[in-house]
Design an enzyme around this catalytic site. Structure first.
Site, PDB file in Angstrom:
ATOM      1  N   SER A 193     -12.135 -23.212  -0.063  1.00  0.00           N
ATOM      2  CA  SER A 193     -12.189 -22.893   1.369  1.00  0.00           C
ATOM      3  C   SER A 193     -10.891 -22.186   1.772  1.00  0.00           C
ATOM      4  O   SER A 193     -10.515 -21.206   1.134  1.00  0.00           O
ATOM      5  CB  SER A 193     -12.429 -24.168   2.175  1.00  0.00           C
ATOM      6  OG  SER A 193     -12.721 -23.885   3.518  1.00  0.00           O
ATOM      7  N   ARG A 251     -14.699 -30.268  16.440  1.00  0.00           N
ATOM      8  CA  ARG A 251     -14.932 -30.847  15.116  1.00  0.00           C
ATOM      9  C   ARG A 251     -16.417 -31.118  14.888  1.00  0.00           C
ATOM     10  O   ARG A 251     -16.914 -30.943  13.772  1.00  0.00           O
ATOM     11  CB  ARG A 251     -14.131 -32.141  14.964  1.00  0.00           C
ATOM     12  CG  ARG A 251     -14.180 -32.735  13.565  1.00  0.00           C
ATOM     13  CD  ARG A 251     -13.589 -31.799  12.532  1.00  0.00           C
ATOM     14  NE  ARG A 251     -13.422 -32.451  11.242  1.00  0.00           N
ATOM     15  CZ  ARG A 251     -12.936 -31.861  10.163  1.00  0.00           C
ATOM     16  NH1 ARG A 251     -12.584 -30.603  10.220  1.00  0.00           N
ATOM     17  NH2 ARG A 251     -12.811 -32.533   9.037  1.00  0.00           N
ATOM     18  N   ASP A 311     -24.213 -22.905   1.168  1.00  0.00           N
ATOM     19  CA  ASP A 311     -23.005 -22.752   1.986  1.00  0.00           C
ATOM     20  C   ASP A 311     -23.237 -21.636   3.003  1.00  0.00           C
ATOM     21  O   ASP A 311     -23.428 -20.477   2.642  1.00  0.00           O
ATOM     22  CB  ASP A 311     -21.819 -22.416   1.084  1.00  0.00           C
ATOM     23  CG  ASP A 311     -20.473 -22.454   1.809  1.00  0.00           C
ATOM     24  OD1 ASP A 311     -20.465 -22.423   3.061  1.00  0.00           O
ATOM     25  OD2 ASP A 311     -19.438 -22.514   1.122  1.00  0.00           O
ATOM     26  N   HIS A 330     -21.064 -26.226   2.455  1.00  0.00           N
ATOM     27  CA  HIS A 330     -19.668 -25.885   2.221  1.00  0.00           C
ATOM     28  C   HIS A 330     -18.865 -27.060   1.673  1.00  0.00           C
ATOM     29  O   HIS A 330     -17.925 -26.867   0.903  1.00  0.00           O
ATOM     30  CB  HIS A 330     -19.033 -25.393   3.520  1.00  0.00           C
ATOM     31  CG  HIS A 330     -17.638 -24.893   3.355  1.00  0.00           C
ATOM     32  ND1 HIS A 330     -17.320 -23.821   2.546  1.00  0.00           N
ATOM     33  CD2 HIS A 330     -16.456 -25.336   3.882  1.00  0.00           C
ATOM     34  CE1 HIS A 330     -16.008 -23.608   2.579  1.00  0.00           C
ATOM     35  NE2 HIS A 330     -15.470 -24.516   3.370  1.00  0.00           N
ATOM     36  N   ASP A 331     -19.207 -28.273   2.044  1.00  0.00           N
ATOM     37  CA  ASP A 331     -18.472 -29.457   1.589  1.00  0.00           C
ATOM     38  C   ASP A 331     -18.866 -29.919   0.200  1.00  0.00           C
ATOM     39  O   ASP A 331     -18.365 -30.943  -0.269  1.00  0.00           O
ATOM     40  CB  ASP A 331     -18.699 -30.618   2.560  1.00  0.00           C
ATOM     41  CG  ASP A 331     -17.715 -30.615   3.723  1.00  0.00           C
ATOM     42  OD1 ASP A 331     -16.810 -29.752   3.734  1.00  0.00           O
ATOM     43  OD2 ASP A 331     -17.851 -31.467   4.618  1.00  0.00           O
TER      44      ASP A 331
END
EC number: 2.3.1.-
Length: 378
Positions: A161, A229, A322, A355-356
């Site tokens: 990232s 967030r 992602d 993405h994680d």
């Protein structure tokens, strides 16, 4: 002569949750990529393993936007790290063979100098007066750390990232300092979608009255950070994983009334982040990601920039689900490195975690990393 001071105590410049974090004081001016100078820097980091006699087994990890330097359990801090399955004895990044360092990003709030740090000229936090941060500055601070530790060359550099952008910037600036480069869920520049999401997150934070034009007092714009967030977390995972994990199920009776499980999950994780991360640091790091373009190192031409990396061995990993750093961007980066003459391995992983995925999908990521680093096992 400028000097550096290494200490075993956490930096006083910001919250450092890990007891294993060490601090380097760079007692000389630091010039920023896009202008601005700080009179000194504090750089926080952690390390694992032992540097060998030849000093050629060091691996540097750059962290993501919200991560500290505590990658894995250590003697100083037995708490699990954010990449526990990847780092340690016998693991893909084997600390029986490698001396591994993770540097906390310049501009963050986990020990390295950032907007929450005290400006010696005023005695107050830099806040919005902190120089405009770039990914190149994060890379430069990592380079200063290595030089202070007496390391002139790395066995490998790893980043995911934002960390992948930082690693790429480092390699483009000083390719002679490393042999191998690992880029995970990153890109040569952000996509328009990613820029749009981060722009909205920043606007949400600034819209909180408690932000006070960046000159807030603790706890700062907690509501804005919490909402930003939530938006971020919703982009870090894929729609199919959200459906698999939460579906249309209601939360338990212990949660807020009439709340879905996914809402409860977002609320819990966003509140933790909002109370523990400095808002100005968040804005600075977010903007730095949007500003990054590897082509800037080749007069606007990506192939010209990547031509500097022809002597490297590289591993590029992308994830099908992602949405922030689409797999197409990873493939393009791998293809560009191949055209430059680099020896490239590409892995497109079919992970559902978006993405994680690199943080949690051990069955897919660990074998790829293990195979790449096994080449020097002899």
């Amino acid at each position: 002569m400028p000097s550096t001071v290494l200490a075993n105590q956490p930096s006083a410049d910001g919250p450092v949750p890990s007891r294993g974090t060490r601090s380097l004081s760079l007692e000389k001016p630091f010039s920023f990529y896009r202008g601005g100078v700080l009179p000194r820097l504090e750089i926080s980091y952690e390390s694992w393993g032992t540097l060998n006699a030849a000093r050629d087994n060091a691996v540097l990890i750059f962290s993501g936007l919200s991560a500290n330097a505590h990658v894995a359990t250590s003697v100083c801090d037995p708490q699990p790290g954010w990449w526990e399955y990847m780092l340690g004895p016998g693991k893909p990044l084997d600390t029986n063979r490698h001396y591994v360092i993770c540097v906390n990003s310049l501009g963050s709030c986990y020990g390295s100098t950032g907007p929450a740090s005290i400006d010696p000229a005023t005695g107050r936090p830099y806040g919005p007066d902190f120089p405009r941060l770039s990914v190149e500055d994060i890379a430069a601070a990592g380079r200063e750390l290595l030089r202070a530790l007496g390391l002139r060359r790395l066995s490998a550099m790893v980043g995911a990232s934002l960390g992948g952008m930082s690693a790429l910037a480092f390699a483009l600036q000083t390719p002679e300092m490393l042999d191998r480069l690992v880029l995970i869920s990153s890109a040569a520049h952000p996509s328009a979608h990613a820029i749009a999401m981060r722009s909205l997150q920043r606007e949400i934070v600034r819209a909180d009255p408690a932000w006070a034009d960046g000159r807030y007092t603790a706890p700062g714009p907690v509501d804005g950070m919490r909402l930003a967030r939530k938006l971020g977390i919703s982009c870090y995972r894929s729609p199919e994983e959200w459906e698999q994990r939460f579906g249309h199920r209601r939360a338990s009776a212990h949660s807020a009334a009439d709340q879905f499980e996914v809402e409860s999950y977002l609320a819990h994780n966003a509140s933790k982040f909002a109370l523990g991360f400095d808002a100005n640091a968040y804005l600075a790091l977010s903007r730095a990601m949007d500003d990054f373009d590897a082509a800037d190192h080749g007069d606007g031409e990506l192939d010209a920039a990547l031509a500097r990396l022809g002597g490297l061995e590289a591993l590029v990993i992308g994830v099908r689900t992602d949405t922030l750093f689409p797999e197409s961007q990873q493939r393009a980066l791998a293809d560009g490195l191949r055209r430059a003459g680099a020896r490239v391995r590409y892995a497109g992983l079919d992970s559902p975690q978006g993405h994680d995925a690199f943080l949690i999908d051990e069955p897919r990521f660990a074998p790829v990393m293990r195979d790449f680093f096994a080449a020097d096992a002899g």
